[in-house]
Motif scaffolding. Structure first.
Motif, PDB file in Angstrom:
ATOM      1  N   VAL A 190      40.355  45.467  45.219  1.00 40.60           N
ATOM      2  CA  VAL A 190      39.096  45.268  45.949  1.00 40.60           C
ATOM      3  C   VAL A 190      38.456  43.934  45.556  1.00 40.60           C
ATOM      4  CG1 VAL A 190      36.754  46.148  46.237  1.00 40.60           C
ATOM      5  CG2 VAL A 190      38.682  47.716  46.291  1.00 40.60           C
ATOM      6  N   LEU A 191      38.487  43.621  44.271  1.00 45.26           N
ATOM      7  CA  LEU A 191      37.904  42.363  43.810  1.00 45.26           C
ATOM      8  C   LEU A 191      38.636  41.161  44.410  1.00 45.26           C
ATOM      9  CD1 LEU A 191      36.005  40.759  41.972  1.00 45.26           C
ATOM     10  CD2 LEU A 191      37.675  41.032  40.133  1.00 45.26           C
ATOM     11  N   GLN A 192      39.966  41.215  44.453  1.00 44.59           N
ATOM     12  CA  GLN A 192      40.732  40.111  45.029  1.00 44.59           C
ATOM     13  C   GLN A 192      40.444  39.956  46.518  1.00 44.59           C
ATOM     14  OE1 GLN A 192      44.930  39.801  43.819  1.00 44.59           O
ATOM     15  NE2 GLN A 192      44.511  41.402  42.336  1.00 44.59           N
ATOM     16  N   THR A 193      40.352  41.085  47.213  1.00 47.23           N
ATOM     17  CA  THR A 193      40.031  41.016  48.642  1.00 47.23           C
ATOM     18  C   THR A 193      38.660  40.399  48.865  1.00 47.23           C
ATOM     19  OG1 THR A 193      41.392  42.982  49.037  1.00 47.23           O
ATOM     20  CG2 THR A 193      39.808  42.367  50.740  1.00 47.23           C
ATOM     21  N   HIS A 194      37.691  40.796  48.053  1.00 48.92           N
ATOM     22  CA  HIS A 194      36.342  40.242  48.179  1.00 48.92           C
ATOM     23  C   HIS A 194      36.330  38.739  47.907  1.00 48.92           C
ATOM     24  CE1 HIS A 194      32.021  39.718  47.730  1.00 48.92           C
ATOM     25  NE2 HIS A 194      32.242  39.216  46.531  1.00 48.92           N
ATOM     26  N   LEU A 225      44.081  33.831  42.531  1.00 49.07           N
ATOM     27  CA  LEU A 225      43.915  35.281  42.589  1.00 49.07           C
ATOM     28  C   LEU A 225      45.037  35.995  41.839  1.00 49.07           C
ATOM     29  CD1 LEU A 225      42.705  35.861  46.259  1.00 49.07           C
ATOM     30  CD2 LEU A 225      41.357  35.858  44.163  1.00 49.07           C
ATOM     31  N   ARG A 226      46.235  35.448  41.911  1.00 47.94           N
ATOM     32  CA  ARG A 226      47.343  36.056  41.162  1.00 47.94           C
ATOM     33  C   ARG A 226      47.097  35.972  39.658  1.00 47.94           C
ATOM     34  NH1 ARG A 226      52.256  34.347  39.472  1.00 47.94           N
ATOM     35  NH2 ARG A 226      51.973  32.275  40.354  1.00 47.94           N
ATOM     36  N   ARG A 227      46.554  34.866  39.185  1.00 50.91           N
ATOM     37  CA  ARG A 227      46.217  34.717  37.769  1.00 50.91           C
ATOM     38  C   ARG A 227      45.098  35.680  37.383  1.00 50.91           C
ATOM     39  NH1 ARG A 227      45.330  34.496  33.101  1.00 50.91           N
ATOM     40  NH2 ARG A 227      47.287  35.590  33.179  1.00 50.91           N
ATOM     41  N   LEU A 228      44.074  35.823  38.236  1.00 51.40           N
ATOM     42  CA  LEU A 228      42.964  36.733  37.946  1.00 51.40           C
ATOM     43  C   LEU A 228      43.426  38.189  37.958  1.00 51.40           C
ATOM     44  CD1 LEU A 228      40.016  35.128  39.928  1.00 51.40           C
ATOM     45  CD2 LEU A 228      40.326  35.198  37.462  1.00 51.40           C
ATOM     46  N   ARG A 281      38.838  36.639  48.136  1.00 51.07           N
ATOM     47  CA  ARG A 281      39.562  35.939  49.190  1.00 51.07           C
ATOM     48  C   ARG A 281      38.678  35.767  50.431  1.00 51.07           C
ATOM     49  NH1 ARG A 281      44.619  34.805  50.717  1.00 51.07           N
ATOM     50  NH2 ARG A 281      45.476  35.737  48.836  1.00 51.07           N
ATOM     51  N   GLU A 282      38.060  36.864  50.864  1.00 53.83           N
ATOM     52  CA  GLU A 282      37.207  36.773  52.053  1.00 53.83           C
ATOM     53  C   GLU A 282      36.023  35.843  51.822  1.00 53.83           C
ATOM     54  OE1 GLU A 282      36.141  40.772  52.868  1.00 53.83           O
ATOM     55  OE2 GLU A 282      38.112  41.326  53.708  1.00 53.83           O
ATOM     56  N   ASP A 283      35.461  35.880  50.636  1.00 55.76           N
ATOM     57  CA  ASP A 283      34.317  35.028  50.350  1.00 55.76           C
ATOM     58  C   ASP A 283      34.710  33.546  50.381  1.00 55.76           C
ATOM     59  OD1 ASP A 283      31.543  34.587  49.385  1.00 55.76           O
ATOM     60  OD2 ASP A 283      32.551  33.864  47.587  1.00 55.76           O
ATOM     61  N   HIS A 284      35.826  33.196  49.717  1.00 49.54           N
ATOM     62  CA  HIS A 284      36.248  31.799  49.686  1.00 49.54           C
ATOM     63  C   HIS A 284      36.701  31.318  51.067  1.00 49.54           C
ATOM     64  CE1 HIS A 284      36.125  30.608  45.425  1.00 49.54           C
ATOM     65  NE2 HIS A 284      36.301  31.893  45.172  1.00 49.54           N
ATOM     66  N   GLU A 285      37.446  32.152  51.774  1.00 51.12           N
ATOM     67  CA  GLU A 285      37.903  31.742  53.092  1.00 51.12           C
ATOM     68  C   GLU A 285      36.732  31.580  54.054  1.00 51.12           C
ATOM     69  OE1 GLU A 285      40.747  34.616  54.281  1.00 51.12           O
ATOM     70  OE2 GLU A 285      42.398  33.728  53.122  1.00 51.12           O
ATOM     71  N   GLY A 286      35.758  32.503  53.987  1.00 49.85           N
ATOM     72  CA  GLY A 286      34.581  32.354  54.842  1.00 49.85           C
ATOM     73  C   GLY A 286      33.797  31.093  54.526  1.00 49.85           C
ATOM     74  N   THR A 287      33.689  30.786  53.239  1.00 49.60           N
ATOM     75  CA  THR A 287      32.945  29.580  52.843  1.00 49.60           C
ATOM     76  C   THR A 287      33.629  28.315  53.345  1.00 49.60           C
ATOM     77  OG1 THR A 287      32.115  30.697  50.866  1.00 49.60           O
ATOM     78  CG2 THR A 287      32.020  28.296  50.905  1.00 49.60           C
ATOM     79  N   ILE A 288      34.946  28.210  53.135  1.00 47.12           N
ATOM     80  CA  ILE A 288      35.653  26.989  53.525  1.00 47.12           C
ATOM     81  C   ILE A 288      35.672  26.830  55.036  1.00 47.12           C
ATOM     82  CG2 ILE A 288      37.920  28.084  53.526  1.00 47.12           C
ATOM     83  CD1 ILE A 288      37.110  24.495  52.471  1.00 47.12           C
ATOM     84  N   ARG A 289      35.808  27.931  55.772  1.00 43.74           N
ATOM     85  CA  ARG A 289      35.793  27.824  57.233  1.00 43.74           C
ATOM     86  C   ARG A 289      34.402  27.465  57.739  1.00 43.74           C
ATOM     87  NH1 ARG A 289      40.410  29.471  59.632  1.00 43.74           N
ATOM     88  NH2 ARG A 289      41.896  30.660  58.346  1.00 43.74           N
ATOM     89  N   GLY A 304      46.039  23.816  51.976  1.00 41.08           N
ATOM     90  CA  GLY A 304      45.869  23.546  50.550  1.00 41.08           C
ATOM     91  C   GLY A 304      44.969  24.559  49.883  1.00 41.08           C
ATOM     92  N   HIS A 305      43.875  24.933  50.561  1.00 38.99           N
ATOM     93  CA  HIS A 305      42.961  25.932  49.996  1.00 38.99           C
ATOM     94  C   HIS A 305      43.636  27.292  49.885  1.00 38.99           C
ATOM     95  CE1 HIS A 305      39.836  29.107  50.471  1.00 38.99           C
ATOM     96  NE2 HIS A 305      39.257  28.395  49.536  1.00 38.99           N
ATOM     97  N   ASP A 306      44.427  27.662  50.879  1.00 46.02           N
ATOM     98  CA  ASP A 306      45.119  28.955  50.841  1.00 46.02           C
ATOM     99  C   ASP A 306      46.095  29.014  49.664  1.00 46.02           C
ATOM    100  OD1 ASP A 306      45.952  31.457  51.518  1.00 46.02           O
ATOM    101  OD2 ASP A 306      47.302  30.815  53.111  1.00 46.02           O
ATOM    102  N   LEU A 307      46.831  27.925  49.435  1.00 42.32           N
ATOM    103  CA  LEU A 307      47.778  27.892  48.323  1.00 42.32           C
ATOM    104  C   LEU A 307      47.063  28.021  46.982  1.00 42.32           C
ATOM    105  CD1 LEU A 307      50.589  27.483  47.138  1.00 42.32           C
ATOM    106  CD2 LEU A 307      50.234  25.021  47.326  1.00 42.32           C
ATOM    107  N   LEU A 308      46.007  27.249  46.787  1.00 43.77           N
ATOM    108  CA  LEU A 308      45.271  27.310  45.522  1.00 43.77           C
ATOM    109  C   LEU A 308      44.629  28.679  45.330  1.00 43.77           C
ATOM    110  CD1 LEU A 308      43.538  23.802  45.449  1.00 43.77           C
ATOM    111  CD2 LEU A 308      45.813  24.452  44.680  1.00 43.77           C
ATOM    112  N   LEU A 309      44.104  29.251  46.404  1.00 42.62           N
ATOM    113  CA  LEU A 309      43.453  30.561  46.299  1.00 42.62           C
ATOM    114  C   LEU A 309      44.455  31.650  45.937  1.00 42.62           C
ATOM    115  CD1 LEU A 309      40.847  32.165  46.627  1.00 42.62           C
ATOM    116  CD2 LEU A 309      41.384  32.425  49.062  1.00 42.62           C
ATOM    117  N   ARG A 310      45.637  31.628  46.539  1.00 45.98           N
ATOM    118  CA  ARG A 310      46.655  32.624  46.195  1.00 45.98           C
ATOM    119  C   ARG A 310      47.045  32.521  44.725  1.00 45.98           C
ATOM    120  NH1 ARG A 310      50.002  34.798  50.445  1.00 45.98           N
ATOM    121  NH2 ARG A 310      49.161  34.303  52.495  1.00 45.98           N
TER     122      ARG A 310
END
Length: 907
Positions: free
Chosen positions: A510-514, A553-556, A516-524, A544-550
């Motif tokens: 749930v935290l990763q989904t939140h 999130l995998r590290r977190l 992801r949605e927060d960062h993607e919404g912000t960048i868009r 580039g943002h999608d790659l860094l975010l993935r």
């Protein structure tokens, strides 16, 4: 001291009601039907077994239960648990974090260690497995990055310039190797910090190390991001690759790395669940070994209780005095506990030898497996065709790497199971030996010692011995029943732990989904509000943002698993206390069906204590989870800030590129408009005459002619120089080949030997002849590279001279027409010099992408037609305004001769 005349009776109430009252008042629960039997020497804990860990078992004497649910608590824990306050205090945190446990590097070490905290050791191994998983996935990511980069380079360099290809790949591989070495050094330094070489470690040290590990891994992740971002600049600056092709390579590389990150994320989720399953299995196996080790102590207590009961019967019948009974009982206690201690000591010693052999076997097997897997990877890469289907290649390569990783994990798990089975066999062997010794002690006591002390006939002593054995068997039966209850409670605890872990995994998802949605919404949202970005630039930023975010999130996700493990380690003390209280309740509930009022009060007080501790544990778990989740959110915010900085830089660079492109187009349009306006003004100006314009045009063409002649001479001179160097190198190589001694000299002998020598000499000459082809090809390639570099330099110089000539012409014409000049309307020399690096950075591509620039062949080294044509095509559009100025001259002539509109043919 009250002396019991009968054996331990389940239905008998406690002999001291003051103890019951005190237990109820102080909330300290003692076994209900437990008799206190001091030894003859006045001691209640025999020194031979005071360090042995003992479980709560039926009718266990108080002096023989230092590890029971009450005796195992330290004084600080008793004070804290008896407190009615449930506030999470700093002192409580300090006490939990200061808990010390054995530092272990492999699971077999837990099995053969003495007085080990199983929960903390198993969870510390869980943390190590998470770190190893992160290392394996990071190395797989780097390997896949190199393979993806190879495919992108093959697309960029279709002619496969081997030297350039190897140089670019070598640079990236060396950077990754240095990055990994630096990280391993930091991780090793962190591992050796704190307790250093001590065998024990505190929970505070573990949390500190995990936090430092996380920071170092995040720094390494950021460094990898920077390395990927520098690839485009590296290709443009060092290898003079065109910006468009370098940008296309980066987009392809990013897109394929996103697919690789998706594969790694799925693999990480499955591997994390496998690690959790192995952790639960390790706890199960360690508990089995603990039960087997405690079985000897339980045998000791039950046999001693049965012997005490038999001697009590003799003392009650007056056949044995009280002093004789206590002396015999003391001797038996000493003999039995010495043998139990010998069992424990020998088990630890031989168990460590088994563990050492198991670890050595595991290291040897892992080394062999690693070599085989490296060969398998090389064979796969040699046989695969990456460029045919990149997506299919990545999936197949990932499957190979994942299968190899699972094989390594299975090898380790099989060795752990093998070590556990060996330890179980050792425990059974020592148990049988100890039981034989116990039987000898009983036989000696009742068949040799008692007849001499009491004067009883041997038959009566043997009958008493049989009664003692039956009593011991009956007590052992009750002990087995209680052990089964203990095992059932342990299994319930494992199921509860698994449920907690599933909740933690769901929370992490749930935290990763939140995030992801927060960062993607912000960048868009940011990209939507920005103007001036092309669709290609927007797509590049989003990729580039999608790659860094993935990656982040995998590290977190792994960090979240580590914090969940630390939560369980913090709560392990209170969970153990609650488990001991539940075992004590099960013991008391199954001890007897007939309880008096005091016993019922004690049982109700015990149940109330269990509920109270369960409530405290729940509250403590919530507070601990909240505290560590706040730490996780803080770390996630830091990673988000790093991600934001990288994306801000990417957006800024995209905006800068678009602004430069727009400015370049605007300047070109302004120059064209100015030239058109200048032409119209010159036609209408009274200061401009046909002779003046003709003079300017003639001087301009003369300057152009001189520039082209100088360029042609320089080009031919450089080509001749390069051809001369090539011929010299060729002659030098031939001379070296001729100077090599012949390997096929004919020796004296018969005709057969002569023919064999001739055949060998022919084979040798054939090999030398075939070896000349790659050498000659490499020399041609080197000559082409030198020729391309010289042509780039000459072309850049020619372009600058043509721009200066055009600027001089426009300046003189504007002065003749009395037209004021502004810097923004011109193509000034200073600005041209400033823009020259931007224009010439892409003028030095490798030979593969010089097809559009018309690179001459070897057959055309001396001729310059093809190159000149290519160069003329580059600067011919800049001379179009001069044709307009030629028209201006014709219009001036027509104005003087009275013709208003000259014919198109004259124009």
């Amino acid at each position: 001291m009250p002396k019991d005349k009968e054996a331990v009776d389940e239905c008998e109430p406690p002999s001291n009601s003051n103890i019951t009252a005190f237990a109820l008042k102080a909330k300290v629960i003692y076994p209900i039907n437990q008799k206190f039997r001091p030894l003859a020497d006045g001691s209640s804990n025999p020194s031979l077994h005071e360090n042995l860990k003992q479980a709560v078992l039926p009718h266990q004497p108080a002096e023989a239960s230092p590890s029971s649910s009450l005796g195992s608590l330290s004084q600080a824990e008793k004070d804290d648990y008896s407190s009615s306050s449930s506030v999470h205090s700093a002192a409580s945190d300090d006490r939990f974090l200061s808990r010390t446990f054995l530092r272990v590097n492999a699971f077999p070490e837990v099995l053969a260690s003495e007085s080990v905290d199983i929960d903390l050791c198993v969870y510390s191994l869980h943390l190590k497995d998470l770190l190893h998983l992160d290392t394996a996935l990071r190395q797989e990511k780097h390997t896949m990055f190199i393979q993806i980069f190879k495919m992108c380079l093959l697309d960029l360099l279709p002619k496969k310039n081997d030297e350039l290809y190897r140089k670019i790949l070598s640079k990236q591989e060396n950077d990754l190797e240095e990055l990994e070495k630096g990280l391993q050094v930091k991780l090793s330094n962190t591992e050796m910090s704190g307790a250093g070489d001590s065998e024990y470690i505190t929970l505070a040290d573990v949390e500190k190390k995990e936090r430092e590990y996380s920071e170092q891994l995040i720094d390494n992740m950021e460094a990898f991001w920077k390395q990927m971002e520098n690839i485009q600049h590296f290709l443009v600056d060092q290898f003079k690759c065109s910006s468009s092709k370098a940008r296309q390579l980066m987009m392809t590389l990013t897109e394929r790395m996103i697919a690789a990150e998706g594969l790694l994320c799925d693999s990480q989720e499955l591997q994390a669940l496998d690690i959790l399953e192995r952790t639960m299995g390790r706890a199960h196996m360690a508990k089995v070994i603990e039960f087997l080790r405690l079985q000897v102590q339980e045998e000791t207590r039950c046999r001693l209780a049965a012997i005490a009961h038999g001697l009590e019967l003799l003392a009650g019948e007056g056949k044995l005095s009280g002093r004789q009974k206590e002396e015999l009982l003391t001797q038996q206690h000493k003999a039995f506990w010495q043998e139990a201690e010998c069992f424990s000591r020998e088990f630890v010693q031989r168990g460590k030898d088994l563990v050492k052999a198991s670890l050595a076997h595991q290291v040897e097997g892992t080394a062999k497996l690693t070599l085989a897997q490296e060969e398998e990877r090389r064979r796969f890469l040699a046989e695969a065709q990456p460029t045919a289907d990149p997506e299919k290649f990545l999936k197949a390569f990932h499957e190979v790497l994942e299968r190899q990783r699972l094989l390594r994990c299975d090898l380790e798990e099989e060795e752990n199971v093998r070590a556990t089975e060996a330890v179980v066999a050792l425990c059974q062997e020592l148990y049988c030996s100890t039981m034989d010794t116990f039987q000898k002690f009983v036989d000696t006591l009742f068949l040799q010692t008692l007849p001499g002390v009491t004067g009883l006939p041997p038959e009566e002593c043997d009958y008493l011995r049989q009664e003692v054995q039956e009593n011991a068997a009956w007590q052992l039966g009750k002990s087995d029943h209680f052990r089964r209850q203990q095992w059932k409670l342990f299994q319930e605890l494992l199921e509860q732990d698994q449920q907690v872990w599933m909740e933690e995994c769901a929370l992490s998802s749930v935290l990763q989904t939140h995030l992801r949605e927060d960062h993607e919404g912000t960048i868009r949202g940011v990209l939507g509000r920005l103007g001036g970005l092309t669709e290609e630039s927007t797509r590049c930023v989003l990729q580039g943002h999608d790659l860094l975010l993935r990656s982040a999130l995998r590290r977190l996700a792994l960090r979240c698993s580590a914090l969940a493990t630390l939560t369980q380690m913090r709560l392990s003390g209170k969970k153990r206390l609650l488990q001991e209280l539940r075992e004590q309740r099960a013991l008391e509930q199954g001890s007897s069906q007939c309880l008096d009022e005091h016993q019922w009060q004690l049982l109700r007080a015990l149940e109330a204590r269990v509920l109270e501790e369960a409530s405290r544990l729940e509250e403590e778990a919530q507070q601990t989870r909240l505290q560590l989740q706040q730490r996780l959110l803080a770390e996630a915010q830091e990673v988000g800030q790093l991600l934001q900085q990288r994306v801000e830089c990417a957006i800024g660079q995209a905006l800068l590129v678009n602004a430069r492109n727009a400015a370049t187009k605007s300047r070109a349009k302004d120059r064209d408009d100015f030239k058109r306006t200048l032409m119209e003004t010159a036609v209408e100006s009274v200061y401009v005459t046909s002779a003046g314009v003709s003079r300017l045009v003639q001087a301009y063409y003369q300057q152009i002619g001189r520039i082209m002649e100088d360029h042609e001479e320089s080009r031919l001179q450089h080509l001749k120089t390069l051809q001369g160097e090539r011929m010299e190198n060729y002659k030098l190589r031939k001379k070296q080949e001729l100077s090599d001694p012949s390997s096929g000299g004919r020796t004296a002998g018969d005709a057969h030997e002569a023919s064999q020598a001739v055949h060998q000499r022919m084979l040798s000459q054939q090999k030398r002849f075939l070896a000349q082809f790659p050498v000659h090809q490499q020399m041609r390639l080197h000559a082409r590279q030198q020729q391309a570099e010289v042509m780039d330099l000459l072309e850049a110089r020619l372009e600058t001279q043509l721009q200066e000539a055009e600027q001089s012409f426009i300046t003189e014409l504007a002065a003749l027409a009395r037209v004021p000049l502004t810097e923004s309307k011109l193509f000034p020399a200073k600005r041209g010099l400033l823009e020259k690096p931007l224009r010439t950075k892409r003028k030095k591509p490798p030979p593969r992408e010089r097809e559009d620039l018309g690179v001459p062949n070897d057959e055309d080294l001396a001729s310059g037609d093809h190159t000149s044509g290519s160069l003329r095509y580059d600067w011919a559009p800049d001379l179009l305004p001069v044709a307009g100025f030629g028209k201006c001259t014709q219009l001036l002539d027509a104005k003087k001769s009275g013709q208003e509109n000259p014919s198109p043919q004259r124009h």
